[in-house]
Write a protein that holds these residues in place. Sequence first.
Motif, PDB file in Angstrom:
ATOM      1  N   GLN A  25       2.930   2.139  -2.076  1.00 38.58           N
ATOM      2  CA  GLN A  25       3.137   2.670  -3.421  1.00 38.58           C
ATOM      3  C   GLN A  25       2.199   3.822  -3.735  1.00 38.58           C
ATOM      4  O   GLN A  25       2.445   4.603  -4.657  1.00 38.58           O
ATOM      5  N   PHE A  26       1.109   3.956  -2.963  1.00 35.09           N
ATOM      6  CA  PHE A  26       0.156   5.039  -3.178  1.00 35.09           C
ATOM      7  C   PHE A  26       0.329   6.172  -2.163  1.00 35.09           C
ATOM      8  O   PHE A  26      -0.469   7.102  -2.138  1.00 35.09           O
TER       9      PHE A  26
ATOM     10  N   TYR B 216      -4.646  -1.303  -2.242  1.00 37.02           N
ATOM     11  CA  TYR B 216      -5.087  -0.029  -2.803  1.00 37.02           C
ATOM     12  C   TYR B 216      -5.973   0.700  -1.796  1.00 37.02           C
ATOM     13  O   TYR B 216      -7.174   0.448  -1.704  1.00 37.02           O
TER      14      TYR B 216
ATOM     15  N   PRO C 264      -5.582   4.539  -0.981  1.00 37.29           N
ATOM     16  CA  PRO C 264      -5.079   5.918  -0.899  1.00 37.29           C
ATOM     17  C   PRO C 264      -5.984   6.853  -0.125  1.00 37.29           C
ATOM     18  O   PRO C 264      -5.534   7.901   0.358  1.00 37.29           O
TER      19      PRO C 264
ATOM     20  N   SER D 117       0.812  -1.218   0.000  1.00 33.63           N
ATOM     21  CA  SER D 117       0.000   0.000   0.000  1.00 33.63           C
ATOM     22  C   SER D 117       0.846   1.269   0.000  1.00 33.63           C
ATOM     23  O   SER D 117       0.360   2.350  -0.346  1.00 33.63           O
TER      24      SER D 117
END
Length: 241
Positions: free
Chosen positions: A158-159, A201, A203, A156
């Motif tokens: 990465q966001f 995912y 964000p 997570s």
Amino acid sequence: MITRKRKNPLHNINGIRYEIIDLPKYDEERVIRQFSEILNKKFKVIINYVPLILFKVLKGRVGELNYEPINADVVNIIMNSNYVNKNNIVLRFLFHELGHYLFEFYLSDDTIDDFQDYVKDNTKRVNISQLIDLIETFSSEELKLKYPLQYVLIGSFQFSDEYKYYLKNVENSERNVYSLHFLEWLKSTKVKLFDKPASAYMPDNEEIFCEIFANYMMYDLRLLHSDNYRILKVLIPELRS
């Protein structure tokens, strides 16, 4: 928002309307049929509210909820026609986009507040040192199997704003959130994450809701934390198990 004059016929499967603008690479009829069957079983009351689904080519994403915030009279769910439907991923993303519709147009403000409180109450500081130990001990595939929660939490990042900053400003940065270099750098920051993720995912709160909803519709409890299942049933009592 798509407001062009309709050139293509409308299709209807069990109350779910859809239009093909660009012919999909996959069997869109099968996707819609599965979608309608699951809704009839688990969330029948929403069928009359499901937006028109458009199949067209999108760039860089599987689907989107399309509307104008000022004038939401016309709302469409758009699914990418130019996509490989591996492991029925298009169906899962269709439920994700329906989740956006629920969040934007179906749930009350009080209900959304309750969900945001739930996310806030379950957002905690991450033990980065523990994650580093796991990365040093296990391969990515081993970590995914043995410590799926920690695997998803790392993914997570990465966001996150921290990862964006890292890539832009840190010398010798690596484009891999599972790298020791990134996690060692992250150790000096105070990072908090929602610790009951339905996927990597997450964000923002709306995306967290959509992922929880999509997992529930696709997989029941197999990929859904029990607390997420309970809050979803509170938020949407019309849902069936």
